[in-house]
Design an enzyme around this catalytic site. Structure first.
Site, PDB file in Angstrom:
ATOM      1  N   LEU A   1      14.073   3.014  22.335  1.00  0.00           N
ATOM      2  CA  LEU A   1      14.528   4.163  23.112  1.00  0.00           C
ATOM      3  C   LEU A   1      15.995   4.457  22.791  1.00  0.00           C
ATOM      4  O   LEU A   1      16.666   5.131  23.537  1.00  0.00           O
ATOM      5  CB  LEU A   1      14.343   3.845  24.609  1.00  0.00           C
ATOM      6  CG  LEU A   1      14.124   5.033  25.539  1.00  0.00           C
ATOM      7  CD1 LEU A   1      12.912   5.848  25.122  1.00  0.00           C
ATOM      8  CD2 LEU A   1      13.970   4.575  26.988  1.00  0.00           C
TER       9      LEU A   1
ATOM     10  N   THR B   1       0.879  -1.178   0.000  1.00  0.00           N
ATOM     11  CA  THR B   1       0.000   0.000   0.000  1.00  0.00           C
ATOM     12  C   THR B   1       0.914   1.226   0.000  1.00  0.00           C
ATOM     13  O   THR B   1       1.137   1.841   1.037  1.00  0.00           O
ATOM     14  CB  THR B   1      -0.929   0.023   1.240  1.00  0.00           C
ATOM     15  OG1 THR B   1      -0.138  -0.209   2.410  1.00  0.00           O
ATOM     16  CG2 THR B   1      -2.004  -1.016   1.153  1.00  0.00           C
TER      17      THR B   1
ATOM     18  N   LYS C   1      -3.127  -0.780  13.777  1.00  0.00           N
ATOM     19  CA  LYS C   1      -1.857  -0.874  13.033  1.00  0.00           C
ATOM     20  C   LYS C   1      -1.204   0.508  12.895  1.00  0.00           C
ATOM     21  O   LYS C   1      -0.023   0.699  13.186  1.00  0.00           O
ATOM     22  CB  LYS C   1      -2.125  -1.497  11.663  1.00  0.00           C
ATOM     23  CG  LYS C   1      -0.971  -1.453  10.709  1.00  0.00           C
ATOM     24  CD  LYS C   1       0.157  -2.323  11.171  1.00  0.00           C
ATOM     25  CE  LYS C   1       1.412  -2.041  10.366  1.00  0.00           C
ATOM     26  NZ  LYS C   1       2.513  -2.899  10.713  1.00  0.00           N
TER      27      LYS C   1
ATOM     28  N   CYS D   1       7.916   1.583   6.489  1.00  0.00           N
ATOM     29  CA  CYS D   1       6.652   1.559   7.233  1.00  0.00           C
ATOM     30  C   CYS D   1       6.398   2.812   8.061  1.00  0.00           C
ATOM     31  O   CYS D   1       5.382   3.480   7.872  1.00  0.00           O
ATOM     32  CB  CYS D   1       6.626   0.338   8.147  1.00  0.00           C
ATOM     33  SG  CYS D   1       6.895  -1.177   7.224  1.00  0.00           S
TER      34      CYS D   1
HETATM   35  C1  UGA Z   1       8.135  -1.160  11.897  1.00  0.00           C
HETATM   36  C2  UGA Z   1       7.490  -1.593  13.222  1.00  0.00           C
HETATM   37  O1  UGA Z   1       8.483  -1.661  14.244  1.00  0.00           O
HETATM   38  C3  UGA Z   1       6.820  -2.982  13.079  1.00  0.00           C
HETATM   39  O2  UGA Z   1       6.133  -3.318  14.278  1.00  0.00           O
HETATM   40  C4  UGA Z   1       5.807  -2.913  11.930  1.00  0.00           C
HETATM   41  O3  UGA Z   1       5.175  -4.172  11.714  1.00  0.00           O
HETATM   42  C5  UGA Z   1       6.533  -2.497  10.651  1.00  0.00           C
HETATM   43  O4  UGA Z   1       7.135  -1.201  10.863  1.00  0.00           O
HETATM   44  C6  UGA Z   1       5.505  -2.414   9.552  1.00  0.00           C
HETATM   45  O5  UGA Z   1       4.575  -1.606   9.651  1.00  0.00           O
HETATM   46  O6  UGA Z   1       5.545  -3.235   8.619  1.00  0.00           O
HETATM   47  P1  UGA Z   1      10.392  -1.782  10.582  1.00  0.00           P
HETATM   48  O7  UGA Z   1       9.935  -0.845   9.511  1.00  0.00           O
HETATM   49  O8  UGA Z   1      10.931  -3.104  10.197  1.00  0.00           O
HETATM   50  O9  UGA Z   1       9.178  -2.088  11.605  1.00  0.00           O
HETATM   51  O10 UGA Z   1      11.509  -1.001  11.386  1.00  0.00           O
HETATM   52  P2  UGA Z   1      11.799  -0.714  12.922  1.00  0.00           P
HETATM   53  O11 UGA Z   1      12.572  -1.802  13.525  1.00  0.00           O
HETATM   54  O12 UGA Z   1      10.547  -0.318  13.573  1.00  0.00           O
HETATM   55  O13 UGA Z   1      12.750   0.566  12.800  1.00  0.00           O
HETATM   56  C7  UGA Z   1      12.240   1.789  12.263  1.00  0.00           C
HETATM   57  C8  UGA Z   1      13.275   2.880  12.335  1.00  0.00           C
HETATM   58  O14 UGA Z   1      13.484   3.278  13.694  1.00  0.00           O
HETATM   59  C9  UGA Z   1      14.648   2.487  11.801  1.00  0.00           C
HETATM   60  O15 UGA Z   1      15.172   3.559  11.032  1.00  0.00           O
HETATM   61  C10 UGA Z   1      15.459   2.232  13.051  1.00  0.00           C
HETATM   62  O16 UGA Z   1      16.836   2.401  12.884  1.00  0.00           O
HETATM   63  C11 UGA Z   1      14.875   3.271  13.989  1.00  0.00           C
HETATM   64  N1  UGA Z   1      15.058   2.950  15.437  1.00  0.00           N
HETATM   65  C12 UGA Z   1      14.406   1.892  15.995  1.00  0.00           C
HETATM   66  C13 UGA Z   1      15.866   3.764  16.214  1.00  0.00           C
HETATM   67  O17 UGA Z   1      16.472   4.746  15.728  1.00  0.00           O
HETATM   68  N2  UGA Z   1      16.005   3.475  17.554  1.00  0.00           N
HETATM   69  C14 UGA Z   1      15.363   2.425  18.134  1.00  0.00           C
HETATM   70  O18 UGA Z   1      15.516   2.241  19.375  1.00  0.00           O
HETATM   71  C15 UGA Z   1      14.549   1.611  17.338  1.00  0.00           C
END
Ligand code: UGA
Length: 442
Positions: free
Chosen positions: A259, A100, A213, A269
């Protein structure tokens, strides 16, 4: 090889399931369901992905995914076809796991969802339950029902919460399972497919399920913008972001997850879903101000990180060479969509810097990709750092912690490190003579 999580079903009814779309959500869904003993047919219409799957290779780097898929294929529980219509013919459940993408106004483009519904509608057997896993605005379950136009078919919402890079582990250990439908019996049947996961199940109406979601991703994005802002505040008031995270994270109501300060949040996403939530709210007459602030705060944070690199090379970046480690939006994925690294490196180049970069997932073929046209892709981290005026760590790949910084110190033009992921040991680098900056560490 048998995985710990992939226990055979005990006394559960074995179902025939179709999964439409073999992307980041579809493939883990197919792998999980087939490993539980169900018969799964995956439809993928992209020719290259389809062929790769037939050859036993998924084209993303999810740990354990290929093994699970191959195991199920070898056991005859999983097959791959190249059209949704062919996949759904005798299915009892059809999972829609299609893209999407984001429209220009931030709203979600539902053409893949409605296209798939149109294609499968006439082929479905009476009583088939359609399970929508694609991230969609509130009301889409109703829209799919309209497109299908058959009173004998029920549509259920079942959002997916897995993260890229840990899709298999997340799929086998979900924090919760959410199922939404007006037909509670159909919702219960879908929930039953996941019944041996010992995860709490929330059964609700379709609209609430669809909103859950978006609300989850928007909350995570807001939490990250908040912690990045606090880390920046640490810098200006002389506090320590590492200790701040400990000090607030031990509060169970806050928690340590999500955090960790960084260069900003990205991926396929969080940016898309926060923009969609703002657009959906706006069209319903509500200003989702807090989510808008999280998005704007993230943009500002990425600018601040680029500016920090400019300041670290002495204020004038034009003509400087910056060695960048990490191009993906986070570690353990090959995904660079909305990667903070791509946006920050583009900003550096716009300010007149030359950028050399290394990322373990970027091969010489992907190095030709248009999103990398502004920089030079190197084959090793050492090559990327050689003769540079500053090194910027923009993705937290574990290998970057293990680099030989004695060797690096000898090869750089100026010993300057901007660790935008807060992953390196400050004392060691300072001892080696590096000027070290980070996101809020002292
Ligand atoms: C995210 C959500 O975490 C999932 O629960 C969801 O299912 C998914 O989107 C989706 O909608 O399909 P994702 O896109 O794989 O998952 O990535 P994340 O692990 O959430 O990380 C997102 C961003 O936040 C990254 O750039 C990551 O580096 C950053 N991040 C994450 C931080 O800077 N610090 C953190 O402590 C965690």
């Amino acid at each position: 090889m048998t995985h710990g999580w992939a226990e055979p079903l005990l006394g559960e009814e074995i179902r025939r399931i179709a999964v439409v779309g073999a992307g980041y959500v579809g493939l883990p869904t197919a792998a999980v369901l087939s490993s539980r003993g169900h018969f799964v047919t995956v439809a993928e219409r992209d020719k290259e992905r389809y062929q790769n799957l037939r050859d036993g290779l998924s084209s993303n780097v999810e740990q354990g995914l290929d093994e699970l898929l191959n195991e199920s294929m070898a056991a005859g529980r999983l097959k791959v076809v190249n059209s949704a219509a062919a996949a759904v013919v005798d299915a009892e459940f059809v999972f829609l796991c299609v893209e999407t993408p984001q429209n220009e106004d931030g709203s979600a483009d539902l053409s893949f969802v409605t296209g798939a519904a149109m294609e499968i509608g006439p082929k479905l057997a009476t009583g088939t339950i359609i399970v929508n896993k694609s991230t969609v605005p509130m009301g889409t379950v109703g829209l799919i029902e309209q497109v299908i136009g058959r009173p004998d078919i029920v549509v259920v919402s079942n959002p997916e919460f897995l993260r890229e890079g840990s899709a298999i582990a997340d799929s086998f250990n979900p924090d919760r399972i959410v199922v939404g439908a007006s037909d509670r019996e159909a919702a219960a049947q879908v929930a039953k497919l996941f019944c041996n996961f010992q995860s709490p199940v929330v059964i609700t109406d379709a609209t609430t399920s669809e909103l859950i979601k978006y609300a989850s991703n928007a909350f995570l994005a807001t939490k990250l913008t908040f912690v990045n802002a606090m880390a920046s505040l640490c810098e200006v008031v002389g506090a320590s972001a590492d200790d701040l995270v400990l000090g607030i994270g031990y509060d169970k109501r806050i928690g340590f997850e999500f955090l960790h300060p960084g260069p900003g949040w990205g991926g396929s996403c969080l940016p898309k879903d926060t923009a969609a939530l703002v657009a959906i709210a706006k069209s319903a007459g509500f200003d989702a101000e807090i989510v808008r602030a999280a998005i704007d705060g993230n943009q500002e944070h990425m600018k601040r990180v680029a500016d920090k690199i400019r300041v670290a090379v002495g204020g004038e970046i034009r003509g400087s060479t910056i060695g960048v480690l990490g191009l993906t939006f986070k570690a353990n994925t090959e995904d660079r969509r909305n990667s903070p690294s791509i946006s920050i490196t583009q900003r550096l180049v716009d300010m007149g810097a030359v950028v050399k970069a290394y990322d373990p997932s970027v091969s010489s073929t992907s190095a030709e990709a248009t999103d990398l046209a502004h920089l030079t892709v190197c084959n090793s981290p050492y090559e990327a750092m050689k003769n540079t005026n500053a090194i910027a760590i923009l993705t937290e790949w574990p290998m970057f912690r293990e680099l030989d910084f004695v060797r690096v110190r000898e090869s750089v033009a100026t010993p300057v490190i901007i660790d935008a992921r807060n992953i390196l040991d400050v004392e060691t680098l300072k001892r080696l003579g590096f000027s070290y900056s980070s996101v809020g560490r002292q």
